[in-house]
Design an enzyme around this catalytic site. Sequence first.
Site, PDB file in Angstrom:
ATOM      1  N   LYS A  91       0.850  -1.192   0.000  1.00  0.00           N
ATOM      2  CA  LYS A  91       0.000   0.000   0.000  1.00  0.00           C
ATOM      3  C   LYS A  91       0.886   1.243   0.000  1.00  0.00           C
ATOM      4  O   LYS A  91       1.906   1.278   0.698  1.00  0.00           O
ATOM      5  CB  LYS A  91      -0.901  -0.020   1.244  1.00  0.00           C
ATOM      6  CG  LYS A  91      -1.899   1.136   1.316  1.00  0.00           C
ATOM      7  CD  LYS A  91      -2.807   0.998   2.539  1.00  0.00           C
ATOM      8  CE  LYS A  91      -3.848   2.117   2.635  1.00  0.00           C
ATOM      9  NZ  LYS A  91      -4.719   1.976   3.823  1.00  0.00           N
ATOM     10  N   SER A 166      -9.761   2.294   3.140  1.00  0.00           N
ATOM     11  CA  SER A 166      -8.891   3.014   2.235  1.00  0.00           C
ATOM     12  C   SER A 166      -7.963   2.110   1.435  1.00  0.00           C
ATOM     13  O   SER A 166      -7.373   2.551   0.461  1.00  0.00           O
ATOM     14  CB  SER A 166      -8.045   4.009   3.030  1.00  0.00           C
ATOM     15  OG  SER A 166      -7.165   3.326   3.925  1.00  0.00           O
ATOM     16  N   SER A 190      -9.801  -0.040   7.366  1.00  0.00           N
ATOM     17  CA  SER A 190      -9.313   0.013   5.991  1.00  0.00           C
ATOM     18  C   SER A 190      -8.731  -1.280   5.438  1.00  0.00           C
ATOM     19  O   SER A 190      -8.443  -1.358   4.251  1.00  0.00           O
ATOM     20  CB  SER A 190      -8.264   1.105   5.853  1.00  0.00           C
ATOM     21  OG  SER A 190      -8.909   2.337   5.724  1.00  0.00           O
TER      22      SER A 190
HETATM   23  N1  GLN Z   1     -12.990   4.559   6.821  1.00  0.00           N
HETATM   24  C1  GLN Z   1     -12.241   5.014   7.926  1.00  0.00           C
HETATM   25  C2  GLN Z   1     -11.833   6.449   7.701  1.00  0.00           C
HETATM   26  O1  GLN Z   1     -12.185   6.976   6.706  1.00  0.00           O
HETATM   27  C3  GLN Z   1     -11.050   4.146   8.176  1.00  0.00           C
HETATM   28  C4  GLN Z   1      -9.874   4.456   7.340  1.00  0.00           C
HETATM   29  C5  GLN Z   1      -8.686   3.617   7.673  1.00  0.00           C
HETATM   30  O2  GLN Z   1      -8.795   2.603   8.360  1.00  0.00           O
HETATM   31  N2  GLN Z   1      -7.519   4.070   7.216  1.00  0.00           N
HETATM   32  O3  GLN Z   1     -11.168   7.038   8.494  1.00  0.00           O
END
Ligand code: GLN
Length: 498
Positions: A91, A166, A190
């Site tokens: 990532k 994400s 995410s």
């Molecule tokens: N969807 C969550 C956010 O927007 C989690 C994102 C993540 O785990 N990086 O913060």
Amino acid sequence: GAPCCGITGGEKFMNDVKFSSVVELSRALQAKEVSAVELAKAYLERIEAHKDLNCFLDVRPEVTLAQAQAADKRIAEGKAGRLTGIPIAHKDIFVTRDWASTAASKMLKGYMSPFDAAVVRKLAESGMVTLGKLNCDEFAMGSANENSAYGKVFNPWDPKAVPGGSSGGSASCVAAGLAPIATATDTGGSIREPAAFTGITGVKPTYGRPSRLGMIAFASSLDTAGLMAHSVEDIAWVLGDMVGFEPWDSTSENMPAEDFTRDLEKGVKGTRIGVPRAWFAKSLDPEVASAIEKVIAEYRAQGAEIVDIDLPNADLGVSVYYVVACAEASSNLSRFDGVRYGYRAAEYEDIQDMIKKSRNEGLGAEPKRRILIGTYVLSHGYYDAYYIKAQKVRRLIAREFDQAFEKVDAILSPVTVSTAYDFGAKSDPVAAYLGDLYTVPASLAGLPCMSMPCGIHSNGRPIGVQLTCARFNEAKMLGIAQAWQNVTDWHKRHPNGF
Ligand code: GLN
């Protein structure tokens, strides 16, 4: 397919290897049925052929092939470990010396890090071969991978569906067979949510167990590195090489090394699995609910004890998470000022103007929104009402989990209320935030947590189920998950055309 980037020879292996497991690839490499270079070429070919998914932000075949050659040399010399020569993609939240590190932000376009993130370095030391860097939401902020400055990632199951976020690039890359395994990060879901949306397995270990060194920070008290692959077994094989103490990381846990495969054959006889039904009864898609009930029934059939539990404050998770995560993000993102690194506006009047314009032009809408929320909740007058209050409720949620784990070995729940939704369906940020209701509580408590496939909806999109365990109980969690994958093949289903 046509050879990409001057590579020839990869296409020969493409159809053989595309959905091979890490375990199978390891065996084939050790038996010299395939070389690391051939494998790397095959995956690079597939990455090129499926460019339209927009999974990758940076691919450098010459660097990948040099790593593969080094792996082949180790294998020939009899110095190989079980991961030597196995391809992986990272990532783009992990910094890398040989690929650009952007966090999917214009702010870091083309940024070359002077070092590799600890996770990247450790996996490279085990001989894994890096295929490139994966698209994600900008600074890992999002749940649909619609927030990347370099365009959205597509879900191979359905071009209209979001891949989740994400870590949408990691999810689609593995689901489409462009890499057997990928790293990802999970701050509030995410890894788990995109795994559920793309029909793969995703594991977030205990906070602090994998090092955050070289992970571009979003919310430092929550950010956790993890893995996405098809099966629990593949993740168990790689996880041990990814985690470990880092002296340069003050939040890194100093734990003895562990074999995360040790409970894979243990089964669930006598295992107590807690089900917090009151928490997930309300808004669940009926087909998701029935898929979850089938998992529960299967565990019961295998001899697990299903225990009703209560997590009364879990409902507050989303509110607490978006206060804490935004507060930390507003602080972390202050380093992107156009002075030290990253994007700088072309024209400006003075230094204030330079910083203002650089941040305005370099950061996308979602990071800006979170900087505003975070600055607000940390500001004098609101700090006690929001930030301190959120920290207190965070502690309550963590305590509730601790109490639950006195009675049960694991907690089973949905990952999401529905399958992957369509692009644009949650353009209202609050609607997107509310979608994180099942994933953020375990993050706030720092617990190991995972998602694995448990069905396919009549809309054709995959369904996931979530398992959570007490801190440092990854091996137990993986063993419980394996008991499901032993008797089901949802994790072996692949999208049409890949
Ligand atoms: N969807 C969550 C956010 O927007 C989690 C994102 C993540 O785990 N990086 O913060």
